[in-house]
Design an enzyme around this catalytic site. Structure first.
Site, mmCIF file in Angstrom:
data_model
loop_
_atom_site.group_PDB
_atom_site.id
_atom_site.type_symbol
_atom_site.label_atom_id
_atom_site.label_comp_id
_atom_site.label_asym_id
_atom_site.label_seq_id
_atom_site.Cartn_x
_atom_site.Cartn_y
_atom_site.Cartn_z
ATOM 1 C CD GLU A 270 -3.075 1.563 2.354
ATOM 2 O OE1 GLU A 270 -3.084 0.347 3.204
ATOM 3 O OE2 GLU A 270 -3.414 2.447 2.426
ATOM 4 N NE ARG B 228 4.667 -8.758 11.469
ATOM 5 C CZ ARG B 228 4.537 -6.854 10.973
ATOM 6 N NH1 ARG B 228 3.015 -6.689 10.071
ATOM 7 N NH2 ARG B 228 5.304 -6.169 10.487
ATOM 8 C CE LYS C 276 3.333 -0.306 4.897
ATOM 9 N NZ LYS C 276 2.397 0.266 3.141
HETATM 10 P P1 ATP Z 1 2.675 -2.813 8.285
HETATM 11 O O1 ATP Z 1 2.694 -3.777 9.061
HETATM 12 O O2 ATP Z 1 4.370 -2.211 8.961
HETATM 13 O O3 ATP Z 1 1.735 -1.802 8.202
HETATM 14 P P2 ATP Z 1 1.269 -3.475 6.344
HETATM 15 O O4 ATP Z 1 1.230 -5.414 5.685
HETATM 16 O O5 ATP Z 1 0.074 -2.456 6.024
HETATM 17 O O6 ATP Z 1 2.209 -3.306 6.799
HETATM 18 P P3 ATP Z 1 1.595 -3.268 3.119
HETATM 19 O O7 ATP Z 1 2.651 -2.104 2.832
HETATM 20 O O8 ATP Z 1 0.366 -3.623 2.678
HETATM 21 O O9 ATP Z 1 2.569 -3.412 4.282
HETATM 22 O O10 ATP Z 1 2.548 -4.702 2.741
HETATM 23 C C1 ATP Z 1 2.706 -5.399 1.758
HETATM 24 C C2 ATP Z 1 3.531 -6.851 2.145
HETATM 25 O O11 ATP Z 1 4.399 -6.902 2.761
HETATM 26 C C3 ATP Z 1 2.044 -7.212 2.840
HETATM 27 O O12 ATP Z 1 1.894 -8.716 1.183
HETATM 28 C C4 ATP Z 1 2.446 -7.928 3.592
HETATM 29 O O13 ATP Z 1 2.301 -8.986 4.060
HETATM 30 C C5 ATP Z 1 3.709 -7.562 3.290
HETATM 31 N N1 ATP Z 1 4.509 -7.141 4.716
HETATM 32 C C6 ATP Z 1 4.272 -6.788 5.274
HETATM 33 N N2 ATP Z 1 5.656 -6.841 6.369
HETATM 34 C C7 ATP Z 1 6.199 -7.617 7.035
HETATM 35 C C8 ATP Z 1 6.871 -8.114 7.664
HETATM 36 N N3 ATP Z 1 6.954 -7.546 8.905
HETATM 37 N N4 ATP Z 1 6.975 -9.067 7.125
HETATM 38 C C9 ATP Z 1 6.989 -10.180 6.087
HETATM 39 N N5 ATP Z 1 5.929 -9.461 5.276
HETATM 40 C C10 ATP Z 1 5.529 -8.027 5.115
HETATM 41 MG MG MG Z 2 -1.196 -4.110 4.236
#
Ligand code: ATP
Ligand code: MG
Length: 589
Positions: free
Chosen positions: A44, A278, A288
């Site tokens: 995102e 994760r 984020k």
């Molecule tokens: P955050 O939890 O940090 O806000 P998010 O999941 O909201 O991150 P996205 O931009 O939606 O951020 O993530 C894009 C992809 O990265 C998703 O498929 C998510 O599952 C993966 N992702 C996010 N954080 C991690 C992590 N700590 N380890 C592995 N994959 C991750």
């Molecule tokens: Mg997300």
């Protein structure tokens, strides 16, 4: 991933089957049955990528490379208020820097807004979606806590035509934000909250960075994500464990849709969602939303502040894409929630940079040394090896003169027993130059050491004495006249607690000393034209030139310290000297 790494993998895994993680095993089997492989990385654009995202990138692009598939870059841009083109660009730069290429497969969920809308209308027509008109907080109340059954909205069974009409008017902009919402009609009694009539569309009169003011209703993540996967013909939708509970909904939505009409999807085969744990990193915050707070509150100087765990920050600090990929690879893919030691990440970086970083000398806390018996107007060019791990890196000249700087902490007036470096009356080696002896320390008016008066032994050029006498320390140095001024920024962990994300008051765990600025450093002249790549400052660590550098003053970030400074080099030298000594003895007898 470089071919070299892939060879390593094959070498340790000759059958190509043993040691595959559960996701690769699944993909391997699918490929053997002739299925095609298409993955996606779906960020995102509401912030910069962090190292957790790097793990997801390495996985999605990695399996595509390893198993002969493709990987899309798709922006999940369904929350216009929080997203921006700047984030889109930053994310693209980071993915590219990590070494992955989406070629012509760049997509946006917003590309599918029209298709999603049409599917939503079809779902209303077939009675599996309805417009709800209770207030947003009431929707939550009706859903209830998970251990109790939810209650149906009074609008749940409104006529299809009425829902359809309202939904069209929602799109046309007739209503205020929050006046209505489109919900899927699933099961208000489900033990899985995600199935209690989840919201598909919200009214939001917000400007979108790509679609402008075309839309005032926006799909939710759940409604957009799986459908985007289907439209792109994704075969494996890999995501983190938080989405495990969303999988039944992911599948339910896809079950409602005419997938055999989707061109990209062979035989209407649904994408398969598989979850993995994760990445969590000790002393690090990987959320984020929280990283954004640090940026917005000025705790750090932007998303790429080298104290941050973002890909952009690691790049600025001197991490290499190879080290990050190696780290992600070594963490492995599991279903188990764990926290990886930050030392492991540092280890991967040291290993990579030890192999390729050129060595230089820099003094972070300069102490003036005058070599009294060295001619005033003389300069010598000392030959130093650029990288002992890589002969092809060659040698460079380092100017030596009468007035030098050494590291202040390499001198002590009254050294304790275990301090082997410089002290009054003691002889040490200046790296690849001469043995020098400290004759006197001059103090300033505060009683601080201001300058050392030393002598050198002209017979020790290169750093060893022809009579075989030994010294216990080798110091780095720069010539006062020839060296250049620099600012050096040293970093420590941003959090003082190992698991900051578990703390209620996580901000209280921020390390106020995570950044230490040394303003009056001196660096050897060769660094004027180096430092676009990470370099090693001997005995001090690996450093990277910062964009804050000016023509007058270089700025360097320390990526990571060296673990055991020169212990190894000194040991090798000692062994060599002992060997030479033995030979001499043998020769004599
Ligand atoms: P955050 O939890 O940090 O806000 P998010 O999941 O909201 O991150 P996205 O931009 O939606 O951020 O993530 C894009 C992809 O990265 C998703 O498929 C998510 O599952 C993966 N992702 C996010 N954080 C991690 C992590 N700590 N380890 C592995 N994959 C991750
Ligand atoms: Mg997300």
């Amino acid at each position: 991933m470089s071919d070299k790494n892939r060879d390593d993998e094959l070498a340790s895994d000759p059958s190509g089957e043993v040691g595959l993680d559960f996701i690769r095993a699944d993909i391997h089997e699918a490929r053997q049955q002739g299925a095609r492989l298409r993955t996606r990385f779906p960020p995102e654009p509401n912030g910069f990528l962090h190292i957790g995202h790097a793990k997801a990138i390495c996985l999605n692009f990695g399996v595509a490379e390893e198993f002969g598939g493709t990987c899309n870059l798709r922006f999940d841009d369904t929350n216009p208020e929080r997203e921006s083109v700047d984030y889109v660009n930053a994310i693209k730069e980071d993915v590219r820097w990590l070494g992955f290429d989406w070629e012509d497969r760049l997509f946006f969920a917003s590309d599918y807004f029209e298709q999603l809308y049409r599917w939503a209308e079809q779902m209303i027509e077939s009675g599996v979606a309805y417009v709800d008109s209770v207030a947003a907080d009431e929707v939550g109340d009706l859903r209830g806590p998970w251990h109790e059954e939810g209650k149906e909205s009074p609008y749940r069974n409104r006529p299809v035509d009425e829902s359809l009409d309202l939904f069209r008017r929602m799109r046309a902009g007739e209503f205020e934000d929050g006046a209505h919402a489109l919900r899927a009609k699933i099961d208000m009694t489900s033990g899985n909250m995600n199935l209690r009539d989840p919201i598909m569309y919200r009214i939001r009169h917000a400007h979108h960075h790509r679609t402008g003011d075309e839309w005032c209703i926006y799909p939710t993540y759940d409604w957009a994500h799986g459908q985007s996967d289907a439209l792109e013909g994704i075969s494996h939708s890999l995501c983190t464990l938080e989405f495990e509970d969303h999988r039944p909904l992911y599948e339910w939505f896809l079950d409602q849709l005419p997938l055999d009409e989707v061109e990209e999807l062979p035989q209407g085969q649904q994408p398969k969602q598989i979850e993995f744990a994760r990445l969590n990193l000790s002393y690090t915050m990987l959320s984020k939303r929280r990283l954004r707070e640090l940026v917005e509150e000025g705790v750090v100087n932007g998303w790429d502040d080298p104290r941050m765990p973002t890909v952009a920050a690691y790049r600025r600090r001197g991490y290499t894409p190879e080290s990050i990929r190696d780290f992600c690879h070594r963490c492995g893919i599991t279903k188990r929630k764990t926290t990886v030691e930050i030392a492991q990440l540092e280890h991967c970086l040291r290993e990579d940079l030890n192999r390729r970083a050129r060595r230089y000398m820099a003094v972070l806390d300069p102490l003036k040394v005058v070599i009294e018996n060295y001619p005033e107007d003389q300069t010598e060019e000392m030959d130093l090896v650029n990288n002992p791990e890589d002969e092809s890196a060659g040698k460079r000249k380092v100017p030596f003169s009468r007035v030098l700087y050494i590291e202040r902490e390499d001198f002590m007036m009254d050294p304790p027993k275990k301090f082997f470096r410089l002290a009054p009356g003691r002889e040490v080696r200046l790296r690849n130059a001469y043995l020098i002896t400290c004759r006197e320390a001059l103090l300033d008016e505060n009683g601080e050491v201001a300058e050392l008066r030393c002598t050198y032994d002209p017979a020790t050029r290169g750093g060893s004495a022809p009579d075989g006498r030994r010294v216990k320390a080798t110091l780095h140095w720069v010539s006062a006249e020839h060296s250049l001024p620099a600012e050096v920024r040293l970093y420590d962990r941003l959090f003082l607690e190992a698991f900051p994300d578990t703390l209620e008051d996580w901000k209280a765990a921020i390390n106020p000393q995570a950044l230490e600025v040394r303003e009056n450093c001196r660096i050897e002249p060769a660094l004027a034209s180096a430092g676009e790549e990470p370099v090693q400052f001997e005995r001090l660590g690996y450093f990277m030139r910062d964009p804050d550098s000016t023509p007058e003053k270089a700025v360097f970030n320390r990526a990571v310290a060296l673990r055991d400074s020169w212990a190894k080099i000194d040991k090798q030298r000692q062994q060599k000297e002992q060997g030479a000594e033995k030979k001499r003895q043998k020769h004599k007898s």
